[in-house]
Design a protein around this motif. Structure first.
Motif, mmCIF file in Angstrom:
data_model
loop_
_atom_site.group_PDB
_atom_site.id
_atom_site.type_symbol
_atom_site.label_atom_id
_atom_site.label_comp_id
_atom_site.label_asym_id
_atom_site.label_seq_id
_atom_site.Cartn_x
_atom_site.Cartn_y
_atom_site.Cartn_z
ATOM 1 N N UNK A 236 48.238 30.952 50.493
ATOM 2 C CA UNK A 236 47.301 30.138 49.943
ATOM 3 C C UNK A 236 48.326 28.636 49.660
ATOM 4 N N UNK A 237 47.757 27.433 49.998
ATOM 5 C CA UNK A 237 48.521 26.439 49.470
ATOM 6 C C UNK A 237 47.910 25.635 48.670
ATOM 7 N N UNK A 238 48.804 24.844 47.821
ATOM 8 C CA UNK A 238 48.120 24.055 46.896
ATOM 9 C C UNK A 238 48.811 22.723 46.610
ATOM 10 N N UNK B 81 52.207 30.674 58.761
ATOM 11 C CA UNK B 81 51.299 31.589 58.904
ATOM 12 C C UNK B 81 49.861 31.395 58.908
ATOM 13 N N UNK B 82 48.850 31.835 59.579
ATOM 14 C CA UNK B 82 47.538 31.586 59.751
ATOM 15 C C UNK B 82 46.696 32.818 59.602
ATOM 16 N N UNK B 83 45.714 32.925 59.021
ATOM 17 C CA UNK B 83 45.146 31.732 58.450
ATOM 18 C C UNK B 83 45.835 31.602 57.109
ATOM 19 N N UNK B 84 45.407 30.238 56.772
ATOM 20 C CA UNK B 84 46.061 29.558 55.713
ATOM 21 C C UNK B 84 45.026 29.210 54.543
ATOM 22 N N UNK B 85 44.914 29.608 53.476
ATOM 23 C CA UNK B 85 44.048 29.309 52.663
ATOM 24 C C UNK B 85 44.265 28.162 51.469
ATOM 25 N N UNK B 86 43.106 27.706 50.971
ATOM 26 C CA UNK B 86 43.152 26.812 49.742
ATOM 27 C C UNK B 86 42.077 26.958 49.177
ATOM 28 N N UNK B 87 42.281 26.932 47.648
ATOM 29 C CA UNK B 87 41.025 27.215 46.548
ATOM 30 C C UNK B 87 41.005 25.964 45.727
ATOM 31 N N UNK B 88 39.735 25.167 45.779
ATOM 32 C CA UNK B 88 39.452 24.110 45.086
ATOM 33 C C UNK B 88 37.986 24.208 44.331
ATOM 34 N N UNK B 89 38.107 23.623 43.326
ATOM 35 C CA UNK B 89 36.978 23.499 42.335
ATOM 36 C C UNK B 89 35.646 22.922 43.358
ATOM 37 N N UNK C 21 39.410 19.172 54.598
ATOM 38 C CA UNK C 21 38.503 18.978 55.963
ATOM 39 C C UNK C 21 39.239 18.324 56.978
ATOM 40 N N UNK C 22 39.772 17.060 56.551
ATOM 41 C CA UNK C 22 40.539 16.225 57.244
ATOM 42 C C UNK C 22 41.605 16.923 58.280
ATOM 43 N N UNK C 23 42.178 17.879 57.525
ATOM 44 C CA UNK C 23 43.310 18.779 58.311
ATOM 45 C C UNK C 23 42.687 19.885 58.924
ATOM 46 N N UNK C 24 41.439 20.185 58.852
ATOM 47 C CA UNK C 24 40.945 21.013 59.562
ATOM 48 C C UNK C 24 40.441 22.436 58.972
ATOM 49 N N UNK C 25 40.594 22.300 57.619
ATOM 50 C CA UNK C 25 40.085 23.553 56.850
ATOM 51 C C UNK C 25 38.555 23.635 56.800
ATOM 52 N N UNK D 166 38.710 27.491 51.073
ATOM 53 C CA UNK D 166 38.827 26.867 52.513
ATOM 54 C C UNK D 166 39.658 27.786 53.262
ATOM 55 N N UNK D 167 39.806 27.662 54.585
ATOM 56 C CA UNK D 167 40.742 28.481 55.238
ATOM 57 C C UNK D 167 41.010 27.471 56.448
ATOM 58 N N UNK D 168 42.429 27.434 57.026
ATOM 59 C CA UNK D 168 42.668 26.871 58.051
ATOM 60 C C UNK D 168 42.918 27.914 59.003
ATOM 61 N N UNK D 169 41.927 28.203 60.059
ATOM 62 C CA UNK D 169 42.135 29.143 61.039
ATOM 63 C C UNK D 169 43.044 29.267 61.975
#
Length: 142
Positions: free
Chosen positions: A73-75, A100-108, A119-123, A135-138
């Motif tokens: 996961x990224x932040x 590493x993929x998938x790569x995740x991000x967690x936002x409020x 979303x602009x980066x493909x998540x 969200x995931x970057x597949x």
């Protein structure tokens, strides 16, 4: 636009990175630290790859990747004084460094700006986790 780049978080970056994380408008819950010792302990965990975000030569935030329940996961936390394009560019750079993929991000769920940057980066939205959206970057087909 100023030059946005990342480098591995160093001791000289820690004060500015911590201040940026505390001042960030991002609601990314994993970038919330109550105090400097907690921030330092988090950045020193072996599963955390922490990078200072630099705007020209000034530290304006922190970008990191870490293991969360078996997923990478990224932040990101960026000072509100940073250039408007700094979060998008920092995330773009971080996603190129994290293979590493998938790569995740967690936002409020209420953090529309962070959602838009991702979303602009493909998540894409993967699932809900309470009040948060994961969200995931597949992986991409080559």
């Amino acid at each position: 636009m100023p030059r946005i780049h990342l480098h591995e978080l160093e001791d000289v970056d820690r004060d500015a990175a911590f201040s940026a994380a505390r001042a960030s408008r991002s609601a990314w819950r994993r970038a919330a630290f109550d105090d400097r010792p907690a921030f330092d302990a988090w950045t020193e965990r072996p599963d955390v790859a922490a990078h200072a975000i630099l705007e020209d030569d000034a530290v304006v935030g922190i970008a990191a990747a870490m293991d969360v329940e078996g997923e990478r996961e990224i932040l990101l936390a960026v000072s509100p004084d940073a250039d408007v394009d700094a979060p998008t560019e920092a995330l773009r750079l971080l996603t190129t460094q994290e293979a590493e993929r998938p790569l995740y991000a967690c936002v409020a769920a209420t953090d529309a700006p962070s959602f838009d940057v991702l979303a602009r980066l493909g998540f894409v939205e993967d699932r809900h986790d309470g009040d948060d959206v994961v969200l995931v970057l597949p992986p991409t087909l080559e």
